[in-house]
Each structure stands twice: as structure tokens, then as C-alpha cells.
Design a protein around this motif. Structure first.
Motif, PDB file in Angstrom:
ATOM      1  N   ARG A 146       0.908  -1.048  -0.011  1.00 44.27           N
ATOM      2  CA  ARG A 146      -0.009   0.197  -0.027  1.00 44.27           C
ATOM      3  C   ARG A 146       0.879   1.123  -0.031  1.00 44.27           C
ATOM      4  O   ARG A 146       2.031   1.247   0.293  1.00 44.27           O
ATOM      5  N   SER A 147       0.233   2.430  -0.342  1.00 43.14           N
ATOM      6  CA  SER A 147       1.093   3.572  -0.154  1.00 43.14           C
ATOM      7  C   SER A 147       1.622   4.075   1.250  1.00 43.14           C
ATOM      8  O   SER A 147       2.451   4.735   1.099  1.00 43.14           O
ATOM      9  N   ASP A 148       1.079   3.407   2.093  1.00 45.50           N
ATOM     10  CA  ASP A 148       1.498   3.793   3.573  1.00 45.50           C
ATOM     11  C   ASP A 148       2.640   2.675   3.847  1.00 45.50           C
ATOM     12  O   ASP A 148       3.124   2.876   5.104  1.00 45.50           O
TER      13      ASP A 148
END
Length: 313
Positions: free
Chosen positions: A155-157
């Protein structure tokens, strides 16, 4: 006139076989970015180098097992709490175990062994874990499996997951070019050609007695030779994706045709790397991994203790 029409039909079918199943839609949770596809391909190759170092035949990159692995990685990240690492078992959130999930994504062989890495981690770092931790490489080094699916999710995180699913289809005997390397700088490559596996049922093909190899799906100019698992081969010259076709036959003359691809050149286009449809494709299990343009396209070993599902028996 009839024979001319028949020849034209055969030529068209050969051309369609060479172009291989383009434009397939991916189920939810199995879409992949070019960068993570490269991670997946890289991990498959690194795993095969570990097997090669121990005299174990290479694994074939499989589309259905990869879809199952990608789904499990996505599901474990998006539908589980942070820090989830198979703590409640190896089922996905729908309650499906690895063998059930592989079947749901179309794999017709025997599956069930799985490795998981409960975070995003680069392929070379996973390979380092394999070298340090014998438990983490039990499934990878099993001589009983012939195919592998690798699913990366991130994910982007930064939260992510890596899943490796292993399997063997008794009705499918794959060919593998250069241990599933993505690219080769020389047209002279090594092939590993699996023989038919026992357990395919009453009507299954017998052991291969002869084989035929070609750079063409029509086997133009190819001749039969005695079956051998290891064979050197020369790809078509130039640069680009190259596909090798192998046809084997048993003592009754029954044949099976399979293929594999590799990029001849220094840099394969990222958006063209992908495991295409593989084992279990009727009517004759052709095109197990085809990184053919335009859409060519890792596993849970948490640093100890590793979550490793026992190998297939």
C-alpha cells in the motif's frame, strides 16, 4: 482447393498460439503494478537459483497460483488488522485454505503448501532469509512441486504482504528457460523439460519417450529426438521476447505441447512482464507462462518463526 484452405487454417491457428491469450481481465485483488510484477518475477528466479544450487529442477511461474497468492496478500493487508501474520490460520477472510483458493482461481493441479512474508520485502532480502533459515525454504526446495505463484502487495503507507504458493499438476509437464530468468544477453539458453508426472488418472499420458523443440508454435522444420530433461537451445536472434515450444510424446504417440518465454536483451519492458495462463488450460495445457507482449508481466516467511505450510505429500 480444400487442402489449401486447411493449410491456411493451420497457419492461422499457429499464429494465434504464438500470440497467446492477450487482454485477459484480472479478478479483484489480483491486479499488479509493473514494479511489483518485477519483484515477483525476480523472486521466482532467485528461488530457482536456490533449487539449482542443490540439483533440484526449476519451478515454472504459474498464472493461477500467482492470482491466488496476490489475492491472499491483498486480502491479508486490506481485510486484516495491522500486524496480521496468519495468526488465525492460513485461510483468507472467506475461509478458504491454500488448496481451495488455488482451485478458486482455476488451478487444476495439487496445491496447498505456502510461504508468507507479513510485510513488503525485496526479493533479494527474502533470498537471504532462505539461506539463513532452513525452515523457510522447505517448500521452495521440495522436489514434489513443479509450479510456483508469487503475490506481492504494497500500500501507499508501506504496509504490505508477500505470498508464495506451490503446486504440481500431474497432467502438465512444463518447460523452463534459464531457471525462469526474465532476460538473457545471449540467444544460447538452457531448458529444463519436465516429464509427465504420475497420478494423472487412467487416461493420462505416459512417460515421454521423444520430444520436439522449436521457436515456432507450428514446429516448422523441427524433428523428433529422444526425451531428455536438460537441453541447450538457441533462440531467434535480435532483441525482444522469445518463446520456445516443446512437444513431447509417449510410447502410444500421444503428445503434449508446452512453452516458456524469456526476453533476449538487457532490459525487458516492465509493463510486459507477467505470468500468463498456465496449467490446466484445455485442451492441451499450452502456454504455461508467456511473457509475450503486450502484457507480460513474493512469500510468508516471517523472520523466525516462519509461517510455513507443510509441503505437498
Amino acid at each position: 482447393m480444400k487442402s489449401i484452405r486447411l493449410w491456411i487454417i493451420v497457419a492461422v491457428l499457429c499464429a494465434l498460439t504464438g500470440s497467446a491469450v492477450m487482454g485477459q481481465s484480472n479478478p479483484a485483488g489480483t491486479q499488479q503494478t509493473p514494479e511489483l510484477m518485477l519483484d515477483e518475477a525476480r523472486l521466482v528466479h532467485l528461488g530457482n537459483l536456490e533449487r539449482h544450487a542443490r540439483g533440484i529442477p526449476p519451478l515454472r511461474w504459474n498464472r493461477q497460483l500467482t492470482d491466488a497468492a496476490r489475492w491472499y496478500s491483498w486480502d491479508s493487508t486490506e481485510n486484516r488488522p495491522a500486524g496480521f501474520c496468519g495468526d488465525s490460520g492460513v485461510e483468507d477472510t472467506a475461509g478458504r485454505r491454500p488448496a481451495d483458493l488455488a482451485r478458486a482461481f482455476g488451478y487444476l493441479g495439487l496445491a496447498g503448501s505456502r510461504n508468507m512474508e507479513c510485510r513488503y520485502i525485496k526479493p533479494d532480502d527474502i533470498a537471504q532469509i532462505w539461506r539463513r533459515d532452513p525452515i523457510s525454504r522447505i517448500n521452495l526446495l521440495s522436489p514434489r512441486v513443479r509450479e510456483i505463484g508469487v503475490g506481492y502487495y504494497r500500500r501507499s503507507d508501506g504496509r504490505g504482504y508477500v505470498t508464495l504458493d506451490f503446486g504440481v499438476d500431474p497432467a502438465y509437464a512444463p518447460v523452463v528457460i534459464e531457471n525462469e530468468a526474465i532476460t538473457t544477453l545471449t540467444p544460447n539458453v538452457n531448458l529444463y523439460i519436465y516429464d509427465r508426472s504420475p497420478g494423472g488418472g487412467f487416461a493420462s499420458l505416459g512417460a515421454a519417450t521423444h520430444m520436439m523443440i522449436s521457436n515456432s508454435p507450428c514446429f516448422t522444420g523441427a524433428t523428433w529426438e529422444p526425451y531428455a530433461a536438460n537441453r541447450s537451445w538457441t533462440l531467434e536472434s535480435g532483441e525482444g521476447w522469445r518463446q520456445v515450444y516443446v512437444k513431447t510424446r509417449d510410447v502410444f504417440g500421444r503428445t503434449l505441447t508446452v512453452s516458456d518465454t524469456i526476453y533476449l536483451g538487457a532490459h525487458a519492458p516492465l509493463d510486459e512482464i507477467s505470468p500468463m495462463s498456465s496449467s490446466g488450460n484445455p485442451p492441451n495445457h499450452v502456454i504455461a507462462k508467456s511473457r509475450n507482449p503486450p502484457n507480460h508481466v513474493i512469500a510468508k516467511s516471517r523472520n523466525p518463526p516462519n509461517h510455513v505450510i507443510p509441503p505437498i505429500t
